[in-house]
Design a protein around this motif. Structure first.
Motif, mmCIF file in Angstrom:
data_model
loop_
_atom_site.group_PDB
_atom_site.id
_atom_site.type_symbol
_atom_site.label_atom_id
_atom_site.label_comp_id
_atom_site.label_asym_id
_atom_site.label_seq_id
_atom_site.Cartn_x
_atom_site.Cartn_y
_atom_site.Cartn_z
ATOM 1 N N GLU A 178 -34.195 8.258 25.272
ATOM 2 C CA GLU A 178 -33.774 7.325 24.229
ATOM 3 C C GLU A 178 -32.259 7.168 24.169
ATOM 4 O O GLU A 178 -31.748 6.259 23.505
ATOM 5 C CB GLU A 178 -34.285 7.787 22.854
ATOM 6 C CG GLU A 178 -35.746 7.510 22.601
ATOM 7 C CD GLU A 178 -36.644 8.661 23.022
ATOM 8 O OE1 GLU A 178 -36.265 9.402 23.955
ATOM 9 O OE2 GLU A 178 -37.722 8.837 22.436
ATOM 10 N N HIS A 179 -31.542 8.060 24.854
ATOM 11 C CA HIS A 179 -30.080 8.031 24.775
ATOM 12 C C HIS A 179 -29.411 7.502 26.042
ATOM 13 O O HIS A 179 -28.226 7.744 26.272
ATOM 14 C CB HIS A 179 -29.552 9.426 24.436
ATOM 15 C CG HIS A 179 -29.944 9.872 23.068
ATOM 16 N ND1 HIS A 179 -29.404 9.325 21.918
ATOM 17 C CD2 HIS A 179 -30.867 10.769 22.651
ATOM 18 C CE1 HIS A 179 -29.953 9.892 20.871
ATOM 19 N NE2 HIS A 179 -30.845 10.769 21.281
ATOM 20 N N THR A 187 -27.292 5.213 27.905
ATOM 21 C CA THR A 187 -26.228 4.345 27.410
ATOM 22 C C THR A 187 -25.452 3.762 28.572
ATOM 23 O O THR A 187 -25.174 4.454 29.554
ATOM 24 C CB THR A 187 -25.268 5.126 26.487
ATOM 25 O OG1 THR A 187 -26.004 5.613 25.355
ATOM 26 C CG2 THR A 187 -24.132 4.250 25.993
ATOM 27 N N SER A 218 -27.561 -0.147 25.006
ATOM 28 C CA SER A 218 -28.648 0.831 25.020
ATOM 29 C C SER A 218 -29.824 0.264 25.802
ATOM 30 O O SER A 218 -30.035 -0.948 25.842
ATOM 31 C CB SER A 218 -29.073 1.154 23.585
ATOM 32 O OG SER A 218 -30.247 1.940 23.566
ATOM 33 N N SER A 264 -32.801 0.683 24.925
ATOM 34 C CA SER A 264 -33.797 0.318 23.916
ATOM 35 C C SER A 264 -33.214 -0.757 23.006
ATOM 36 O O SER A 264 -32.020 -0.722 22.693
ATOM 37 C CB SER A 264 -34.183 1.533 23.072
ATOM 38 O OG SER A 264 -34.713 2.568 23.875
ATOM 39 N N TYR A 269 -33.569 -1.156 19.926
ATOM 40 C CA TYR A 269 -33.029 -0.496 18.738
ATOM 41 C C TYR A 269 -32.880 0.985 19.043
ATOM 42 O O TYR A 269 -33.848 1.663 19.374
ATOM 43 C CB TYR A 269 -33.944 -0.733 17.531
ATOM 44 C CG TYR A 269 -34.083 -2.208 17.209
ATOM 45 C CD1 TYR A 269 -33.031 -2.908 16.635
ATOM 46 C CD2 TYR A 269 -35.252 -2.897 17.536
ATOM 47 C CE1 TYR A 269 -33.133 -4.263 16.367
ATOM 48 C CE2 TYR A 269 -35.369 -4.257 17.267
ATOM 49 C CZ TYR A 269 -34.305 -4.936 16.688
ATOM 50 O OH TYR A 269 -34.407 -6.281 16.444
ATOM 51 N N ARG A 270 -31.640 1.466 18.940
ATOM 52 C CA ARG A 270 -31.323 2.849 19.307
ATOM 53 C C ARG A 270 -32.099 3.833 18.444
ATOM 54 O O ARG A 270 -32.172 3.685 17.219
ATOM 55 C CB ARG A 270 -29.813 3.088 19.167
ATOM 56 C CG ARG A 270 -29.354 4.434 19.718
ATOM 57 C CD ARG A 270 -27.861 4.583 19.590
ATOM 58 N NE ARG A 270 -27.154 3.739 20.534
ATOM 59 C CZ ARG A 270 -26.886 4.074 21.777
ATOM 60 N NH1 ARG A 270 -27.306 5.244 22.246
ATOM 61 N NH2 ARG A 270 -26.203 3.269 22.562
ATOM 62 N N HIS A 315 -33.309 8.171 17.766
ATOM 63 C CA HIS A 315 -32.892 9.557 17.939
ATOM 64 C C HIS A 315 -34.010 10.455 17.431
ATOM 65 O O HIS A 315 -34.934 10.003 16.749
ATOM 66 C CB HIS A 315 -31.600 9.834 17.165
ATOM 67 C CG HIS A 315 -31.778 9.809 15.674
ATOM 68 N ND1 HIS A 315 -31.814 8.629 14.945
ATOM 69 C CD2 HIS A 315 -31.958 10.802 14.766
ATOM 70 C CE1 HIS A 315 -31.989 8.898 13.668
ATOM 71 N NE2 HIS A 315 -32.091 10.210 13.527
ATOM 72 N N GLY A 350 -25.762 9.249 19.628
ATOM 73 C CA GLY A 350 -25.761 7.809 19.802
ATOM 74 C C GLY A 350 -25.114 7.073 18.641
ATOM 75 O O GLY A 350 -24.880 5.862 18.716
#
Length: 243
Positions: free
Chosen positions: A103-104, A106, A116, A118, A120-121, A123, A133
């Motif tokens: 998910e991180h 970058t 990113s 994704s 929508y970032r 965590h 992030g």
């Protein structure tokens, strides 16, 4: 005669220097195949903070434009380099720096715009509401101005009153270190005083951290979602990096 010999010697030295310079430049160049292979590390769609797709990278193409050259590549994962694409109006150079995983993941475009993988970032874990992030400004909006900061290499925001140190790369939170007994992870509630057994059980670590080896580097412990824990003798760090 001496003047002629001196000129001949200088000419020879200059010729050798030119040959050396030419070979150096040639050695620094990357083949197009290597540039395209590098682009595969960051293949996919990339979004800005508002969820807008900014880049779409596929094998040999960026935003539908062919990759025709590249230079100044360094590292692997994380890494960086300049990709040159062929647009209708001419060639365009794009500096890209990639870091993180899961998910991180970058991508930093032209050393300023953070993208990113994704829309929508997301965590997983956080400390005092601060998560990996997060932007530098978001941290300050949440916690206020730090007690001190250190910008040698990566930037470090020190919140001594909260027992926290927050590391940033390119104004992105990439590491959160608990240094005080009052601080703890929001999801698990664990902190410096918690046992390694508690960490092992809550995060389902792939191996057991040693209580007796906190003074030595034990490597990263993945908690999934592209986030990693590092245990020290007097601190615990949450990071997007696995080394």
């Amino acid at each position: 005669m001496k003047s002629f010999i001196s000129k001949l010697l200088l000419l020879s030295i200059f010729s050798i220097m030119c040959l050396f310079s030419a070979s150096t430049v040639k050695a620094a160049q990357m083949s197009l195949d290597s540039v395209i292979r590098a682009s595969q590390r960051i293949a996919g769609d990339w979004y800005d903070a508002s969820g807008n797709r900014v880049l779409s990278i596929s094998k040999g193409y960026i935003n539908g434009c062919q990759i025709v050259d590249g230079t100044d590549f360094a590292g692997g994962d994380p890494g960086l380099g300049i990709f040159i694409i062929q647009e209708a109006q001419g060639r365009k150079a794009i500096h890209l720096e990639w870091l993180g995983s899961g998910e991180h993941r970058t991508l930093i475009m032209n050393k300023k715009e953070q993208l990113s993988s994704s829309r929508y970032r997301e965590h997983y874990e956080s400390v005092n509401g601060v998560y990996l992030g997060m932007s530098r400004q978001q941290v300050i909006n949440l916690l206020g101005a730090p007690n001190s900061s250190d910008s040698r290499g990566r930037e470090m925001l020190n919140y001594t009153n909260l027992g926290l140190k927050i590391g940033l790369d390119r104004n992105i939170v990439t590491g959160i270190t608990i240094v005080g007994k009052g601080a703890h992870f929001d999801k698990s509630g664990l902190g410096i005083g918690s046992s390694m057994i508690d960490y092992y059980n809550f995060y389902q670590l792939n191996r057991m951290p040693s209580e007796f080896s906190k003074d030595t580097f034990q490597g990263p412990f993945s908690i999934g979602h592209g986030e990693f824990l590092f245990f020290g003798s007097k601190n615990i760090t949450l990071s997007i990096y696995n080394n």
